[in-house]
Design a protein around this motif. Structure first.
Motif, PDB file in Angstrom:
ATOM      1  N   ALA A  83     133.701  66.982 -26.088  1.00  0.00           N
ATOM      2  CA  ALA A  83     134.889  67.421 -25.819  1.00  0.00           C
ATOM      3  C   ALA A  83     135.233  68.726 -26.570  1.00  0.00           C
ATOM      4  CB  ALA A  83     136.114  66.369 -26.134  1.00  0.00           C
ATOM      5  N   HIS A  84     136.167  69.664 -26.371  1.00  0.00           N
ATOM      6  CA  HIS A  84     136.329  70.876 -27.205  1.00  0.00           C
ATOM      7  C   HIS A  84     136.755  70.513 -28.359  1.00  0.00           C
ATOM      8  CE1 HIS A  84     137.283  75.002 -28.377  1.00  0.00           C
ATOM      9  NE2 HIS A  84     136.530  75.380 -27.282  1.00  0.00           N
ATOM     10  N   SER A  85     136.244  70.881 -29.367  1.00  0.00           N
ATOM     11  CA  SER A  85     136.969  70.367 -30.659  1.00  0.00           C
ATOM     12  C   SER A  85     138.308  71.186 -31.090  1.00  0.00           C
ATOM     13  CB  SER A  85     135.811  70.674 -31.804  1.00  0.00           C
ATOM     14  OG  SER A  85     135.426  72.070 -32.028  1.00  0.00           O
ATOM     15  N   GLY A  86     138.357  72.705 -30.335  1.00  0.00           N
ATOM     16  CA  GLY A  86     139.826  73.103 -30.598  1.00  0.00           C
ATOM     17  C   GLY A  86     140.542  72.627 -29.880  1.00  0.00           C
ATOM     18  N   ILE A  87     140.436  72.645 -28.363  1.00  0.00           N
ATOM     19  CA  ILE A  87     141.433  72.319 -27.356  1.00  0.00           C
ATOM     20  C   ILE A  87     141.967  70.794 -27.223  1.00  0.00           C
ATOM     21  CG2 ILE A  87     141.982  72.715 -25.040  1.00  0.00           C
ATOM     22  CD1 ILE A  87     139.889  75.079 -24.942  1.00  0.00           C
ATOM     23  N   GLU A  88     140.914  69.912 -27.043  1.00  0.00           N
ATOM     24  CA  GLU A  88     141.241  68.485 -26.947  1.00  0.00           C
ATOM     25  C   GLU A  88     140.099  67.877 -27.525  1.00  0.00           C
ATOM     26  OE1 GLU A  88     140.950  68.266 -22.648  1.00  0.00           O
ATOM     27  OE2 GLU A  88     138.981  68.884 -22.518  1.00  0.00           O
ATOM     28  N   PRO A  89     140.040  67.685 -28.908  1.00  0.00           N
ATOM     29  CA  PRO A  89     139.160  67.055 -29.768  1.00  0.00           C
ATOM     30  C   PRO A  89     139.499  65.612 -29.409  1.00  0.00           C
ATOM     31  CG  PRO A  89     140.978  67.877 -31.286  1.00  0.00           C
ATOM     32  CD  PRO A  89     140.860  68.689 -29.937  1.00  0.00           C
ATOM     33  N   GLU A  90     140.721  65.070 -29.140  1.00  0.00           N
ATOM     34  CA  GLU A  90     141.067  63.645 -29.152  1.00  0.00           C
ATOM     35  C   GLU A  90     140.487  63.077 -28.048  1.00  0.00           C
ATOM     36  OE1 GLU A  90     144.080  65.882 -26.748  1.00  0.00           O
ATOM     37  OE2 GLU A  90     143.244  66.200 -28.542  1.00  0.00           O
ATOM     38  N   LYS A  91     140.024  63.976 -27.080  1.00  0.00           N
ATOM     39  CA  LYS A  91     139.170  63.339 -25.881  1.00  0.00           C
ATOM     40  C   LYS A  91     137.786  62.937 -26.221  1.00  0.00           C
ATOM     41  CE  LYS A  91     142.310  65.255 -22.321  1.00  0.00           C
ATOM     42  NZ  LYS A  91     142.753  66.055 -20.997  1.00  0.00           N
ATOM     43  N   GLY A  92     137.338  63.305 -27.149  1.00  0.00           N
ATOM     44  CA  GLY A  92     135.842  63.322 -27.464  1.00  0.00           C
ATOM     45  C   GLY A  92     135.628  62.221 -28.478  1.00  0.00           C
ATOM     46  N   ARG A  93     134.286  61.576 -28.351  1.00  0.00           N
ATOM     47  CA  ARG A  93     133.849  60.416 -29.192  1.00  0.00           C
ATOM     48  C   ARG A  93     132.489  60.941 -29.814  1.00  0.00           C
ATOM     49  NH1 ARG A  93     138.156  59.531 -28.125  1.00  0.00           N
ATOM     50  NH2 ARG A  93     139.328  57.679 -26.973  1.00  0.00           N
ATOM     51  N   SER A  94     132.564  61.203 -31.084  1.00  0.00           N
ATOM     52  CA  SER A  94     131.279  61.886 -31.656  1.00  0.00           C
ATOM     53  C   SER A  94     130.400  60.932 -32.042  1.00  0.00           C
ATOM     54  CB  SER A  94     131.993  62.350 -32.856  1.00  0.00           C
ATOM     55  OG  SER A  94     130.885  62.977 -33.810  1.00  0.00           O
ATOM     56  N   ALA A  95     129.456  61.322 -31.322  1.00  0.00           N
ATOM     57  CA  ALA A  95     127.969  60.494 -31.562  1.00  0.00           C
ATOM     58  C   ALA A  95     127.533  60.910 -33.109  1.00  0.00           C
ATOM     59  CB  ALA A  95     126.965  60.887 -30.511  1.00  0.00           C
ATOM     60  N   ILE A  96     127.767  61.899 -33.470  1.00  0.00           N
ATOM     61  CA  ILE A  96     127.256  62.397 -34.744  1.00  0.00           C
ATOM     62  C   ILE A  96     128.076  61.613 -35.804  1.00  0.00           C
ATOM     63  CG2 ILE A  96     127.260  64.171 -36.608  1.00  0.00           C
ATOM     64  CD1 ILE A  96     126.321  66.391 -34.332  1.00  0.00           C
ATOM     65  N   ALA A 133     128.010  64.541 -27.755  1.00  0.00           N
ATOM     66  CA  ALA A 133     127.862  63.493 -26.910  1.00  0.00           C
ATOM     67  C   ALA A 133     126.569  62.813 -27.337  1.00  0.00           C
ATOM     68  CB  ALA A 133     127.978  63.986 -25.452  1.00  0.00           C
ATOM     69  N   THR A 134     125.802  63.262 -28.062  1.00  0.00           N
ATOM     70  CA  THR A 134     124.519  62.526 -28.176  1.00  0.00           C
ATOM     71  C   THR A 134     124.096  62.780 -29.939  1.00  0.00           C
ATOM     72  OG1 THR A 134     122.954  64.209 -27.657  1.00  0.00           O
ATOM     73  CG2 THR A 134     123.577  62.589 -25.941  1.00  0.00           C
ATOM     74  N   ALA A 135     123.434  61.779 -30.385  1.00  0.00           N
ATOM     75  CA  ALA A 135     122.612  62.230 -31.680  1.00  0.00           C
ATOM     76  C   ALA A 135     121.768  60.909 -31.801  1.00  0.00           C
ATOM     77  CB  ALA A 135     123.751  62.010 -32.814  1.00  0.00           C
ATOM     78  N   ILE A 136     120.755  61.354 -32.597  1.00  0.00           N
ATOM     79  CA  ILE A 136     119.444  60.495 -32.575  1.00  0.00           C
ATOM     80  C   ILE A 136     119.203  60.591 -34.158  1.00  0.00           C
ATOM     81  CG2 ILE A 136     117.017  60.214 -31.933  1.00  0.00           C
ATOM     82  CD1 ILE A 136     117.612  61.827 -29.516  1.00  0.00           C
ATOM     83  N   GLY A 137     118.814  59.415 -34.629  1.00  0.00           N
ATOM     84  CA  GLY A 137     118.258  59.307 -36.093  1.00  0.00           C
ATOM     85  C   GLY A 137     116.926  58.486 -36.063  1.00  0.00           C
ATOM     86  N   HIS A 138     115.998  59.073 -36.814  1.00  0.00           N
ATOM     87  CA  HIS A 138     114.637  58.764 -36.885  1.00  0.00           C
ATOM     88  C   HIS A 138     114.412  57.814 -38.287  1.00  0.00           C
ATOM     89  CE1 HIS A 138     113.225  60.016 -33.012  1.00  0.00           C
ATOM     90  NE2 HIS A 138     114.082  61.378 -33.379  1.00  0.00           N
ATOM     91  N   ILE A 139     113.947  56.812 -38.206  1.00  0.00           N
ATOM     92  CA  ILE A 139     114.254  55.692 -39.384  1.00  0.00           C
ATOM     93  C   ILE A 139     112.784  55.166 -39.803  1.00  0.00           C
ATOM     94  CG2 ILE A 139     115.184  53.815 -40.762  1.00  0.00           C
ATOM     95  CD1 ILE A 139     116.947  53.916 -37.972  1.00  0.00           C
ATOM     96  N   ASP A 140     112.368  55.591 -41.221  1.00  0.00           N
ATOM     97  CA  ASP A 140     111.150  54.727 -41.822  1.00  0.00           C
ATOM     98  C   ASP A 140     111.406  53.540 -42.420  1.00  0.00           C
ATOM     99  OD1 ASP A 140     108.126  55.360 -42.405  1.00  0.00           O
ATOM    100  OD2 ASP A 140     109.221  54.986 -44.323  1.00  0.00           O
ATOM    101  N   VAL A 141     111.058  52.758 -42.399  1.00  0.00           N
ATOM    102  CA  VAL A 141     111.131  51.398 -43.281  1.00  0.00           C
ATOM    103  C   VAL A 141     109.953  50.812 -43.718  1.00  0.00           C
ATOM    104  CG1 VAL A 141     112.227  48.910 -43.094  1.00  0.00           C
ATOM    105  CG2 VAL A 141     113.010  50.734 -41.603  1.00  0.00           C
ATOM    106  N   ARG A 142     109.781  50.473 -45.168  1.00  0.00           N
ATOM    107  CA  ARG A 142     108.636  50.008 -45.983  1.00  0.00           C
ATOM    108  C   ARG A 142     109.143  48.704 -46.560  1.00  0.00           C
ATOM    109  NH1 ARG A 142     104.311  53.950 -45.610  1.00  0.00           N
ATOM    110  NH2 ARG A 142     105.340  55.494 -44.434  1.00  0.00           N
ATOM    111  N   VAL A 143     108.439  47.635 -46.362  1.00  0.00           N
ATOM    112  CA  VAL A 143     108.663  46.235 -46.992  1.00  0.00           C
ATOM    113  C   VAL A 143     107.316  45.646 -47.347  1.00  0.00           C
ATOM    114  CG1 VAL A 143     110.390  45.751 -45.212  1.00  0.00           C
ATOM    115  CG2 VAL A 143     107.795  45.209 -44.716  1.00  0.00           C
ATOM    116  N   ALA A 144     107.643  45.022 -48.565  1.00  0.00           N
ATOM    117  CA  ALA A 144     106.703  44.273 -49.308  1.00  0.00           C
ATOM    118  C   ALA A 144     106.152  43.060 -48.732  1.00  0.00           C
ATOM    119  CB  ALA A 144     107.192  44.023 -50.927  1.00  0.00           C
ATOM    120  N   THR A 145     106.934  42.034 -48.065  1.00  0.00           N
ATOM    121  CA  THR A 145     106.586  40.793 -47.592  1.00  0.00           C
ATOM    122  C   THR A 145     106.924  40.729 -46.030  1.00  0.00           C
ATOM    123  OG1 THR A 145     108.734  39.750 -48.442  1.00  0.00           O
ATOM    124  CG2 THR A 145     107.178  39.934 -49.788  1.00  0.00           C
ATOM    125  N   GLU A 146     106.393  39.834 -45.500  1.00  0.00           N
ATOM    126  CA  GLU A 146     106.517  39.416 -44.422  1.00  0.00           C
ATOM    127  C   GLU A 146     108.029  39.083 -44.008  1.00  0.00           C
ATOM    128  OE1 GLU A 146     105.435  39.599 -41.332  1.00  0.00           O
ATOM    129  OE2 GLU A 146     103.418  40.077 -41.515  1.00  0.00           O
TER     130      GLU A 146
END
Length: 382
Positions: free
Chosen positions: A192-205, A243-256
């Motif tokens: 959605a346009h953040s100045g004209i009709e922001p209430e119609k948007g749903r922010s993926a970010i 409308a879209t956002a992507i996050g790439h995650i690295d995970v480290r663990v010590a045990t099963e």
């Protein structure tokens, strides 16, 4: 054959390998490395099977025809993290007692070391080299997704696994590694346009931001758990609700147990949205199990340490957070030692280097470890 007298010849081969671009995504380059290595193994009497791949370099499975079931598995990789053109920009060079170049220590020096260790055994009348099977894979730097099954298949029935990641800077070998995995969160919202009709948007970010905060709250460094959202993508204009956002995650663990717990927590977290009207798609898993130093690994290290002492090398072992194919064999219950390659540092960077004296030193260590392990098994059977 005296390994130390082979240093110049080994460096010539190393230069040839380093000057071939073989990043994980550069199939032609990795395959070129393989083509340089195959004749060298065949000259030692090994049979080389090429396991063809479509998008990454081909893997090699190498075994001596005299053995139905070799007792030792050696695992090494042919890929690097560098983009095509890197070798041309900064080719193999020697400055003082160090050699530099893309992949010189991680792990092209190890590939040279393996060949000359086996050659040393053969030319000095030991049949121990025939009791070795090798897997050289092409995707270790990106998680070994196409080679894990091959490694695990080759590892079945093996008494030992020797993994050729480089030794640590202080010369330590590796007996313990954290497990690791990669996840991707893809959020779908409504533009959605953040100045004209922001209430119609749903922010993926905005939704992704909520998840990033929660993900980083999972960190427990004291107990070996690390979670890092290292790359984010989203939005297409500053005045548009994303409308879209992507996050790439690295995970480290010590045990099963931690691996299972973290997978469950991340899945639960992503099962619902914090921002109404957004949807979340989660992919990924803990792809490499942790390598835990158990009694079998501790005993194998003592053998390696003793062999090192006989060669005048005072060996220590250590644990590291970095991932490696050693995790696969260790998780199968096979005594595994990693970091058996030469000594160097600054891997994955422009300053990556090899300590040249360690090239022959660790080659001889590898040869003598192979010989000792084979002799011990023969003694037990007699």
């Amino acid at each position: 054959m005296d390994v130390h007298s082979q240093e110049k010849e080994m460096l010539i081969l190393l230069e040839k390998l380093v000057n071939i671009d073989s990043g994980s995504s550069h199939k032609a380059g990795v395959d070129q490395v393989a083509q340089e290595l195959i004749p060298l193994f065949e000259q030692l009497g090994f049979h080389v099977t090429t396991i063809s791949q479509e998008t990454v370099g081909d893997h090699l499975r190498i075994i001596h025809p005299t053995q139905r079931q070799a007792s030792i598995l050696i695992v090494a990789h042919m890929d690097t993290v560098f983009e095509p053109g890197t070798a041309n920009e900064r080719p193999f060079t020697i400055k003082g007692t160090r050699a530099y170049g893309p992949g010189v220590i991680d792990m092209k020096a190890s590939l040279v070391s393996v060949i000359y260790a086996l050659r040393y055994l053969k030319e000095n009348g030991s049949d121990a080299y025939q009791h070795v099977e090798l897997v050289l894979n092409s995707d270790e730097e990106i998680g070994s997704s196409t080679s894990r099954q091959l490694i695990e298949e080759a590892a079945k029935g093996k008494a030992y696994a020797l993994v050729m990641e480089p030794a640590r800077r202080d010369g330590s070998v590796v007996t313990e590694r954290r497990g690791n995995g990669r996840f991707t969160i893809e959020v779908h919202g409504k533009a959605a346009h953040s100045g004209i009709e922001p209430e119609k948007g749903r922010s993926a970010i905005e939704e992704l931001a909520h998840k990033i905060v929660k993900l980083h709250e999972l960190n427990d460094h004291e107990h070996g758990i690390s979670v890092n959202v290292g790359i984010i993508e989203g939005g297409n204009a500053v005045n548009t609700v994303s409308a879209t956002a992507i996050g790439h995650i690295d995970v480290r663990v010590a045990t099963e147990e931690q691996a299972e717990e973290m997978e469950h927590k991340i899945e639960t977290m992503c099962a619902s949205s914090d921002v109404s009207g957004t949807e979340i798609e989660l992919t990924g898993d803990i792809s490499r199990p942790p390598m835990v130093k158990n009694e079998k690994i501790a005993r194998l290290f003592q053998v390696v340490k003793k062999v090192g002492a006989e060669l005048g090398i005072e060996l220590k072992d250590t644990k590291t957070g970095g991932g490696s194919d050693a995790s696969f064999t260790a998780a199968m219950g096979i005594p595994t030692i990693d970091g058996l390659g030469p000594v160097g540092g600054n891997a994955h960077s422009e300053k990556e280097y090899l300590d040249i004296p360690s090239l022959t030193e660790r080659t001889l260590l590898l040869a003598k470890v192979i010989e000792k392990l084979v002799e011990d098994r023969k003694t037990k059977r007699s």
